[in-house]
Design a protein around this motif. Structure first.
Motif, PDB file in Angstrom:
ATOM      1  N   GLY A  12      -0.782  -4.712 -25.984  1.00 21.98           N
ATOM      2  CA  GLY A  12      -0.895  -6.163 -26.021  1.00 21.98           C
ATOM      3  C   GLY A  12      -0.662  -6.791 -24.660  1.00 21.98           C
ATOM      4  N   THR A  13       0.279  -6.225 -23.906  1.00 20.05           N
ATOM      5  CA  THR A  13       0.539  -6.731 -22.561  1.00 20.05           C
ATOM      6  C   THR A  13      -0.682  -6.531 -21.669  1.00 20.05           C
ATOM      7  N   THR A  14      -1.313  -5.369 -21.785  1.00 23.37           N
ATOM      8  CA  THR A  14      -2.521  -5.112 -21.003  1.00 23.37           C
ATOM      9  C   THR A  14      -3.646  -6.048 -21.409  1.00 23.37           C
ATOM     10  N   ALA A  15      -3.801  -6.277 -22.708  1.00 26.94           N
ATOM     11  CA  ALA A  15      -4.859  -7.190 -23.177  1.00 26.94           C
ATOM     12  C   ALA A  15      -4.623  -8.606 -22.660  1.00 26.94           C
ATOM     13  N   LEU A  16      -3.381  -9.064 -22.674  1.00 27.76           N
ATOM     14  CA  LEU A  16      -3.095 -10.404 -22.158  1.00 27.76           C
ATOM     15  C   LEU A  16      -3.310 -10.480 -20.649  1.00 27.76           C
ATOM     16  N   PHE A  17      -2.974  -9.410 -19.933  1.00 26.41           N
ATOM     17  CA  PHE A  17      -3.191  -9.406 -18.492  1.00 26.41           C
ATOM     18  C   PHE A  17      -4.685  -9.406 -18.167  1.00 26.41           C
TER      19      PHE A  17
END
Length: 132
Positions: A31-36
């Motif tokens: 999720g962190t990668t998707a938001l970044f």
């Protein structure tokens, strides 16, 4: 375009802050990668719109005293109907199915993808849509 550029740049800042809070709070990498990546996409679109707004004439959406009729008229060139996106869609679907069911499907999807791609790129160089 100036307004849209600013909107996307503000959205990029929002997604960066959301990414930082989400990453620290959940410690979940996907999720962190998707938001970044969402932050990066908004930053690219916002920068493009803000950069392009300097080179083109001011539109009615950038003028606070503009009427609806000020934005009337020709907005640009849009392609006529084309069958090439259908070939690209079928070829892409077969290619992605090849990842799932077997790489041998790429032998069938690659020619369809190439026909659609070359047809779309060279659409205005031959046939009824050729420019003189």
């Amino acid at each position: 375009m100036k307004v849209q550029g600013h909107i996307f740049l503000w959205l990029a800042l929002f997604f960066l802050a959301t990414c930082a809070v989400y990453g620290l709070w959940s410690k979940e990498p996907v999720g962190t990668t998707a938001l970044f990546l969402t932050f990066g996409l908004c930053l690219m679109v916002g920068f493009y719109l803000a950069f392009t707004a300097r080179r083109v004439d001011t539109g009615a959406q950038d003028n606070e005293t503009a009427d609806v009729a000020d934005d009337a008229g020709e907005l640009g060139f849009f392609s006529p109907h084309s069958w090439q996106p259908l070939a690209l869609g079928i070829g892409s679907a077969l290619a992605f199915l090849g990842v799932v069911f077997g790489w041998w499907l790429l032998y069938f999807s690659l020619p369809i993808l190439l026909i659609g791609l070359f047809g779309w790129v060279f659409e205005y160089y031959r046939g009824e849509n050729a420019t003189q």
